[in-house]
Design an enzyme around this catalytic site. Structure first.
Site, mmCIF file in Angstrom:
data_model
loop_
_atom_site.group_PDB
_atom_site.id
_atom_site.type_symbol
_atom_site.label_atom_id
_atom_site.label_comp_id
_atom_site.label_asym_id
_atom_site.label_seq_id
_atom_site.Cartn_x
_atom_site.Cartn_y
_atom_site.Cartn_z
ATOM 1 N N TRP A 94 1.056 -1.477 0.080
ATOM 2 C CA TRP A 94 0.215 0.113 0.222
ATOM 3 C C TRP A 94 0.907 1.242 -0.368
ATOM 4 O O TRP A 94 -0.062 2.011 -0.994
ATOM 5 C CB TRP A 94 -0.642 0.298 1.062
ATOM 6 C CG TRP A 94 -1.701 -0.997 0.861
ATOM 7 C CD1 TRP A 94 -2.542 -2.065 1.699
ATOM 8 C CD2 TRP A 94 -2.912 -1.317 -0.325
ATOM 9 N NE1 TRP A 94 -3.129 -3.133 1.667
ATOM 10 C CE2 TRP A 94 -3.551 -1.895 0.255
ATOM 11 C CE3 TRP A 94 -3.241 -0.369 -1.146
ATOM 12 C CZ2 TRP A 94 -4.914 -2.485 -0.365
ATOM 13 C CZ3 TRP A 94 -4.241 -0.813 -2.117
ATOM 14 C CH2 TRP A 94 -5.174 -1.864 -1.721
ATOM 15 N N ASP A 151 -1.853 6.697 6.342
ATOM 16 C CA ASP A 151 -2.451 6.043 5.634
ATOM 17 C C ASP A 151 -2.843 4.987 6.871
ATOM 18 O O ASP A 151 -2.152 3.957 6.680
ATOM 19 C CB ASP A 151 -2.312 5.186 4.442
ATOM 20 C CG ASP A 151 -3.190 3.500 4.065
ATOM 21 O OD1 ASP A 151 -4.430 4.072 4.675
ATOM 22 O OD2 ASP A 151 -3.009 3.418 3.691
ATOM 23 N N LYS A 178 -13.118 -2.092 7.247
ATOM 24 C CA LYS A 178 -11.958 -2.507 8.169
ATOM 25 C C LYS A 178 -12.725 -2.689 9.770
ATOM 26 O O LYS A 178 -13.413 -3.515 10.442
ATOM 27 C CB LYS A 178 -10.288 -2.367 8.839
ATOM 28 C CG LYS A 178 -9.405 -2.931 7.557
ATOM 29 C CD LYS A 178 -9.509 -2.405 6.159
ATOM 30 C CE LYS A 178 -8.461 -2.860 5.400
ATOM 31 N NZ LYS A 178 -8.114 -2.620 4.133
HETATM 32 C C1 LIG Z 1 -3.317 0.186 4.344
HETATM 33 C C2 LIG Z 1 -3.413 0.525 2.979
HETATM 34 N N1 LIG Z 1 -4.575 1.695 2.359
HETATM 35 C C3 LIG Z 1 -5.161 1.444 1.416
HETATM 36 C C4 LIG Z 1 -5.739 0.839 1.462
HETATM 37 C C5 LIG Z 1 -7.007 0.641 0.207
HETATM 38 O O1 LIG Z 1 -7.811 0.666 0.452
HETATM 39 P P1 LIG Z 1 -9.293 1.463 -0.157
HETATM 40 O O2 LIG Z 1 -9.742 0.115 -1.259
HETATM 41 O O3 LIG Z 1 -10.263 2.103 0.584
HETATM 42 O O4 LIG Z 1 -9.204 2.177 -1.537
HETATM 43 C C6 LIG Z 1 -5.294 -1.001 1.976
HETATM 44 C C7 LIG Z 1 -6.719 -1.404 1.789
HETATM 45 O O5 LIG Z 1 -6.798 -3.140 2.247
HETATM 46 C C8 LIG Z 1 -5.294 -0.573 3.138
HETATM 47 O O6 LIG Z 1 -5.658 -2.066 3.691
#
Ligand SMILES: Cc1ncc(COP(=O)(O)O)c(C=O)c1O
Length: 347
Positions: A84, A159, A183
């Site tokens: 991520w 994040d 989550k």
């Molecule tokens: C740490 C992290 N950042 C970003 C995301 C992406 O999230 P979204 O699907 O809400 O864009 C996730 C999704 O699992 C995540 O765990």
């Protein structure tokens, strides 16, 4: 969910569903404001921070953050711990000059997060000359988590998609915290952004209005129709978290859940977790089997035992137990018992 089910067709004694009413109705606005207040209470969010309830997921924030913060200085440092973080780096790089800092190293064959003094980019201190420093406190896929808050010369942007509400967090140490809801907050489709007041006046002028924090703040996250049902459900989750004792109670519980699973993995040669003890996630615990040919069997048998969603992310394979707030201790114990039994039969 039970409460949402019970009041689905008759919300607030209005003989109508919460998803049918206008987000501009006084009843909805009151509920939305209460949800925000409950989140503020849970996280002890200081008054100089705004709380936004937006759409687009954490991924949208990968773009929103640089668009909002790079208007005056288009430079940022990004600490990279995996999947991520990398996505955030790639998106951030479209809007300014991004320094991608590898925050990982290997110790005794296990992956660990570098100590703070090694997180500096070449020739300067972390965040020096930057609009912000971005990092991912918990890498959801690899199960790698910081045990410290990096010290930086620019506002920290975190994040917290898979960290938020899992434990107490000192919000005052951050410029921006954002999280996809799916989550620890509620259903997907909702994104929570917590932004410090002094950071809303450096937006890149070309940023779409919907993505501009200041514009959303001025309209209480209702510049257009917000994710109304997600916001409502998040409000129910916040009340539930409060009733269970708040984030302090969940911190204790989450640590206990993680401990029992790591103990099981570490006690056997059959299971393996690749992360050093100091960087292990409380929320997402990846593990592999000594013999990967047994992966399919493990997933079949665990499913038969009522243990779902254990397949690791396609990017890394193996297994992953995501044990967010909603997972009770008993659920983790059931997994551990299953794992011991599986090892006995196939090890
Ligand atoms: C740490 C992290 N950042 C970003 C995301 C992406 O999230 P979204 O699907 O809400 O864009 C996730 C999704 O699992 C995540 O765990």
């Amino acid at each position: 969910m039970l409460q949402a089910q019970q009041e689905l067709l008759n919300w607030n004694n209005m003989q109508i569903s919460v998803m049918e009413i206008s987000h501009r109705s006084p009843e909805y606005i009151e509920m939305a404001a209460q949800a925000e207040q409950d989140l503020r209470d849970l996280m002890a969010i200081p008054d100089n921070y705004h709380v936004l309830f937006l759409q687009g997921g954490a991924t949208m924030q990968f773009a929103s953050v640089p668009l909002n913060l790079m208007g005056k200085c288009a430079k940022a440092d990004y600490l990279n711990t995996g999947h991520w973080s990398e996505k955030a780096v790639a998106e951030g790089g479209k809007y300014g000059q991004v320094t991608d800092i590898n925050a990982l190293y290997s110790v005794d064959g296990k992956v660990d997060i570098r100590p703070l003094e090694q997180l500096q980019p070449q020739g300067r201190r972390l965040g020096e000359g930057c609009a912000y420093v971005h990092y991912t406190p918990n890498e959801t896929i690899e199960g790698i988590e910081y045990s410290f808050i990096p010290e930086a010369q620019a506002p920290l942007v975190a994040d917290m998609s898979s960290t938020i509400l899992s434990r107490p967090i000192d919000v005052s140490q951050f410029g921006i915290i954002y999280a996809g809801a799916q989550k620890n907050i509620g259903p997907s489709g909702l994104t929570v952004v917590i932004v410090r007041d002094d950071l809303v006046n450096q937006v890149q002028p070309s940023a779409p209005s919907l993505l501009q924090y200041r514009a959303q703040i001025e309209r209480d996250s209702m510049l257009n129709t917000p994710p109304t049902f997600g916001w409502y459900l998040a409000g129910l989750v916040f009340k539930w978290l409060k009733k269970q004792g708040g984030v302090e109670a969940f911190a204790t519980l989450n640590q206990k859940k993680a401990d029992v699973l790591y103990q099981c993995i570490d006690a056997s040669d059959f299971y393996h977790n690749p992360v050093a003890t100091s960087a292990r996630s409380w929320m997402n615990i990846p593990f592999t089997l000594a013999n990967p040919e047994l992966d399919k069997r493990f997933l079949e048998k665990s499913r038969e035992a009522g243990l779902l969603a254990l397949k690791g992310h396609r990017a890394v394979g193996g297994m992953r137990a995501s044990i967010y707030n909603a997972m009770p201790y008993e659920g983790v114990v059931a997994l551990v018992e299953f794992m011991k039994e599986f090892e006995k039969n196939y090890g």
